[in-house]
Structure formats: C-alpha cells, structure tokens
Design a protein around this motif. Structure first.
Motif, PDB file in Angstrom:
ATOM      1  N   UNK A  28       0.829  -1.208   0.000  1.00 62.75           N
ATOM      2  CA  UNK A  28       0.000   0.000   0.000  1.00 62.75           C
ATOM      3  C   UNK A  28       0.859   1.252   0.000  1.00 62.75           C
ATOM      4  N   UNK A  29       2.003   1.205   0.668  1.00 62.33           N
ATOM      5  CA  UNK A  29       2.910   2.352   0.653  1.00 62.33           C
ATOM      6  C   UNK A  29       3.474   2.576  -0.742  1.00 62.33           C
ATOM      7  N   UNK A  30       3.741   1.475  -1.467  1.00 66.06           N
ATOM      8  CA  UNK A  30       4.173   1.610  -2.858  1.00 66.06           C
ATOM      9  C   UNK A  30       3.094   2.302  -3.690  1.00 66.06           C
ATOM     10  N   UNK A  31       1.864   1.876  -3.468  1.00 62.89           N
ATOM     11  CA  UNK A  31       0.761   2.496  -4.201  1.00 62.89           C
ATOM     12  C   UNK A  31       0.651   3.978  -3.908  1.00 62.89           C
ATOM     13  N   UNK A  32       0.831   4.340  -2.630  1.00 60.70           N
ATOM     14  CA  UNK A  32       0.787   5.745  -2.248  1.00 60.70           C
ATOM     15  C   UNK A  32       1.937   6.518  -2.892  1.00 60.70           C
ATOM     16  N   UNK A  33       3.087   5.883  -3.002  1.00 64.25           N
ATOM     17  CA  UNK A  33       4.263   6.517  -3.601  1.00 64.25           C
ATOM     18  C   UNK A  33       4.051   6.788  -5.087  1.00 64.25           C
ATOM     19  N   UNK A  34       3.422   5.842  -5.780  1.00 69.80           N
ATOM     20  CA  UNK A  34       3.263   5.972  -7.221  1.00 69.80           C
ATOM     21  C   UNK A  34       2.042   6.804  -7.616  1.00 69.80           C
ATOM     22  N   UNK A  35       1.118   6.956  -6.691  1.00 70.12           N
ATOM     23  CA  UNK A  35      -0.148   7.616  -7.010  1.00 70.12           C
ATOM     24  C   UNK A  35       0.047   9.106  -7.291  1.00 70.12           C
ATOM     25  N   UNK A  36      -0.693   9.611  -8.273  1.00 74.96           N
ATOM     26  CA  UNK A  36      -0.672  11.039  -8.580  1.00 74.96           C
ATOM     27  C   UNK A  36      -1.428  11.807  -7.506  1.00 74.96           C
ATOM     28  N   UNK A  37      -1.080  13.084  -7.349  1.00 74.87           N
ATOM     29  CA  UNK A  37      -1.828  13.931  -6.421  1.00 74.87           C
ATOM     30  C   UNK A  37      -3.261  14.103  -6.931  1.00 74.87           C
ATOM     31  N   UNK A  38      -4.195  14.088  -5.991  1.00 80.20           N
ATOM     32  CA  UNK A  38      -5.608  14.260  -6.340  1.00 80.20           C
ATOM     33  C   UNK A  38      -5.897  15.731  -6.598  1.00 80.20           C
ATOM     34  N   UNK A  39      -6.638  15.986  -7.668  1.00 86.77           N
ATOM     35  CA  UNK A  39      -7.058  17.358  -7.978  1.00 86.77           C
ATOM     36  C   UNK A  39      -8.566  17.489  -7.773  1.00 86.77           C
ATOM     37  N   UNK A  40      -9.010  18.715  -7.590  1.00 89.11           N
ATOM     38  CA  UNK A  40     -10.437  18.999  -7.420  1.00 89.11           C
ATOM     39  C   UNK A  40     -11.239  18.506  -8.614  1.00 89.11           C
ATOM     40  N   UNK A  41     -10.765  18.794  -9.827  1.00 89.03           N
ATOM     41  CA  UNK A  41     -11.541  18.443 -11.026  1.00 89.03           C
ATOM     42  C   UNK A  41     -11.634  16.951 -11.245  1.00 89.03           C
ATOM     43  N   UNK A  42     -10.590  16.216 -10.803  1.00 90.17           N
ATOM     44  CA  UNK A  42     -10.663  14.757 -10.903  1.00 90.17           C
ATOM     45  C   UNK A  42     -11.590  14.182  -9.825  1.00 90.17           C
ATOM     46  N   UNK A  43     -11.532  14.762  -8.623  1.00 94.64           N
ATOM     47  CA  UNK A  43     -12.310  14.236  -7.508  1.00 94.64           C
ATOM     48  C   UNK A  43     -13.805  14.319  -7.785  1.00 94.64           C
ATOM     49  N   UNK A  44     -14.280  15.437  -8.342  1.00 93.66           N
ATOM     50  CA  UNK A  44     -15.715  15.571  -8.605  1.00 93.66           C
ATOM     51  C   UNK A  44     -16.067  15.250 -10.064  1.00 93.66           C
ATOM     52  N   UNK A  45     -15.092  14.739 -10.822  1.00 96.08           N
ATOM     53  CA  UNK A  45     -15.329  14.383 -12.230  1.00 96.08           C
ATOM     54  C   UNK A  45     -15.942  15.565 -12.988  1.00 96.08           C
ATOM     55  N   UNK A  46     -15.266  16.709 -12.844  1.00 98.33           N
ATOM     56  CA  UNK A  46     -15.813  17.955 -13.371  1.00 98.33           C
ATOM     57  C   UNK A  46     -16.018  17.912 -14.881  1.00 98.33           C
ATOM     58  N   UNK A  47     -15.031  17.403 -15.615  1.00101.63           N
ATOM     59  CA  UNK A  47     -15.165  17.384 -17.081  1.00101.63           C
ATOM     60  C   UNK A  47     -16.357  16.539 -17.515  1.00101.63           C
ATOM     61  N   UNK A  48     -16.547  15.397 -16.845  1.00100.79           N
ATOM     62  CA  UNK A  48     -17.703  14.556 -17.159  1.00100.79           C
ATOM     63  C   UNK A  48     -18.995  15.274 -16.826  1.00100.79           C
ATOM     64  N   UNK A  49     -19.028  15.894 -15.649  1.00100.01           N
ATOM     65  CA  UNK A  49     -20.232  16.603 -15.213  1.00100.01           C
ATOM     66  C   UNK A  49     -20.631  17.694 -16.201  1.00100.01           C
ATOM     67  N   UNK A  50     -19.661  18.465 -16.668  1.00101.76           N
ATOM     68  CA  UNK A  50     -19.957  19.584 -17.562  1.00101.76           C
ATOM     69  C   UNK A  50     -20.226  19.133 -18.994  1.00101.76           C
ATOM     70  N   UNK A  51     -20.006  17.854 -19.261  1.00104.03           N
ATOM     71  CA  UNK A  51     -20.280  17.341 -20.614  1.00104.03           C
ATOM     72  C   UNK A  51     -21.681  16.757 -20.739  1.00104.03           C
ATOM     73  N   UNK A  52     -22.460  16.757 -19.640  1.00 97.30           N
ATOM     74  CA  UNK A  52     -23.748  16.067 -19.620  1.00 97.30           C
ATOM     75  C   UNK A  52     -24.915  16.935 -20.075  1.00 97.30           C
TER      76      UNK A  52
END
Length: 320
Positions: A28-52
C-alpha cells in the motif's frame, strides 16, 4: 533524517490495520508513492459533469432548462440519502430525526428558492419552441421525486383524496400503487387514457418503486414516527421539522411548478398542454390532491384546508 515520532506512530497503526486484514502495508505504501496527487476536477469528475448538458435544439435557453433539472435531481439524491439514514436508524432518537429532516428541508428550500431560474430565467418564446423537441419527456418522469414520497409515507397517504374511501391502509401495495395520485396527472386530457409519458415511466420504474415500497413497508419515516414513544412523538422541534417537510414537498414545491406553468403555458386565458400531455391544472394544485405525508401531526381543519389559500393566491393573484 530521523522519522518524526508522530509519523512513526501512524506507520505502526497502519501496519496493525493492514495486518489485521491480512494485507501487506508495504504494498500500500508503494501504491501511495506511485499515485498522482488528487485534484479537485478529478475528484468531482468535473469534465464529465460539464459534458452532460446536451441540448436537442439550437435555442440557447434549452441549456438552462437541462442544467436546472440536472441540479434538481442531484438535490433529490441528497434528500434520499438522508431519508435512508432515518429509515435505517434503530433508536427512538428525536434529535437524529430532527437533524436529518432539517437537512432535507434545507435542500427543499434551495430548490424552491431557486425556481425563479425556471420562472424568470428563460425566454418564453424559446421555451415554447424547444419543448416540442422534448416530447414525450416530462419532469413528471422524475423517479427520484416519487422515491422521496415512498420513503416518507405509506402508499395509502399518496392516494388522491377522493380515492381514499375506496381503499384502506391494508389494501395491497399493487392496488394502492395503481391508484396513486400522480398517475391521474398523466392521462390524456381528451381521451382520459394513459399518456405515453406515463406508460414509459411505469415500464421503466414500476418494479423499482414496488421493490422500495416493500422494503420500507412499516418503516417509512411517518411509520417510524408513529411508533416512537409518546414523549418522543410530542417533541415540538420534531413536529415542526416534519410539518415543514410536508409543506415544502406537498405545497410549496407544487406551487413553484404552477408558477412556471402559468408563466410559460398560460396566456390570454388559454392553456397550452404540458410536454407529455399531463393535465397540470388538475394535477399540481395541492388543494386538489391533498397529499400529506404525516397526517397525524395536522389538525382536521388544517387537513381540510390543505394548500387552499396558497392555491387561491396562485390562481387569482389579482385578488391578493
């Protein structure tokens, strides 16, 4: 560099957590190390939301119409989220219910207060044109709003006032559902037969509605209240919250819809049919159907005059 004591303590706690579930903390620590930082637009799926928001015509105000209805459905989702917690709660806890119903009322207030977007925020001429590309779709087909009703109260309380003498609270769910009030609002104004709008809605959602009704039979919000001890039932804050919910859902919400209908579908004493052919003049006024989620908390006179003065004001604004 030495590890800070607080971080070392957190690592030990994490190691114990994953060990207890048969997992390897290192992976799990490896996964945390490799994981990208979370952004606001990814967290709420903004691009998908605005495409609906996908209009079917070239009229600009159709995008307002679509977006507002999508926002409404998201608030309905939040209301149902709170209702499910009330139903699942096992204790006779007035404070818990007051808090949850208070949240529901806040969501309704936002929706009711925002209805000026539909009344004054769209061009009537555009609306009367692009609406013809939406047939037979209708806001009548909001399944979540019907689910809110089912979670609130037994089917019997959702019968139109003039049908309650034909059935009892012990009648079968199937019989009660077939005569539920909103179905009478989706009959063809000329033939009195079910509209395509209603037929599509029933085909798509009847199994789900019946499944929910069976799951909450005996434990709707109203029935949970009725089963509370006397001292809990008489809590004035609880009664106030429930009354507010009843009025928000069954009076104010309908009246805002009537305001939109009168603004966009009535002119020079002529009425334009709603999309889907719903007979909205007979369906929307709360004093016609007298739908009350929590009848015991209202007096006989309050139930008899349910929504009456509000509806009279809406239908005859020049007299007020």
């Amino acid at each position: 560099m030495a590890i800070k004591p607080e971080i070392e303590a957190q690592i030990k706690e994490l190691e114990e957590k994953y060990k207890n579930s048969g997992q390897d903390l290192s992976a799990y620590l490896d996964g945390l190390l490799y994981e990208k930082y979370l952004t606001y637009w990814d967290y709420i799926h903004l691009d998908t939301l605005l495409s609906l928001q996908i209009p079917r015509t070239h009229f600009p105000d159709e995008e307002i119409f679509i977006t507002y209805h999508q926002i409404t459905e998201l608030y309905f989702k939040l209301i149902i989220h709170e209702q499910k917690q009330i139903i699942d709660h096992k204790l006779n806890d007035a404070d818990f219910m007051i808090t949850k119903i208070g949240r529901i009322n806040n969501y309704y207030k936002i929706l009711i207060n925002s209805f000026s977007v539909m009344i004054n925020g769209m061009d009537r001429a555009q609306f009367l044109k692009y609406r013809m590309a939406l047939l037979p779709a209708s806001g009548f087909q909001s399944a979540q709003f019907r689910m809110i009703e089912i979670y609130c109260t037994p089917f019997y309380n959702l019968l139109p006032e003039n049908a309650k003498s034909e059935y009892t609270p012990e009648s079968s769910l199937e019989d009660l559902f077939e005569n539920i009030y909103w179905k009478r609002g989706a009959v063809d104004t000329k033939t009195q037969e079910k509209t395509l709008t209603l037929k599509q809605f029933e085909y798509r959602y009847t199994p789900r509605f019946m499944r929910i009704a069976k799951e909450v039979e005996g434990v709707t919000i109203y029935e949970k209240y009725l089963n509370f001890p006397k001292e809990v039932k008489e809590n004035p804050l609880l009664i106030k919250a429930m009354k507010e919910l009843d009025v928000n859902a069954n009076v104010n919400w309908n009246l805002m819809h009537m305001g939109v209908a009168y603004k966009h579908l009535s002119k020079d004493k002529q009425t334009i049919d709603a999309t889907g052919g719903t007979n909205w003049k007979d369906y929307l006024p709360p004093s016609f159907q007298k739908i009350i989620f929590f009848p015991e908390i209202w007096s006989d006179s309050e139930r008899a005059d349910w929504g009456k003065q509000w509806v009279e004001h809406m239908l005859n604004p020049q007299t007020n």
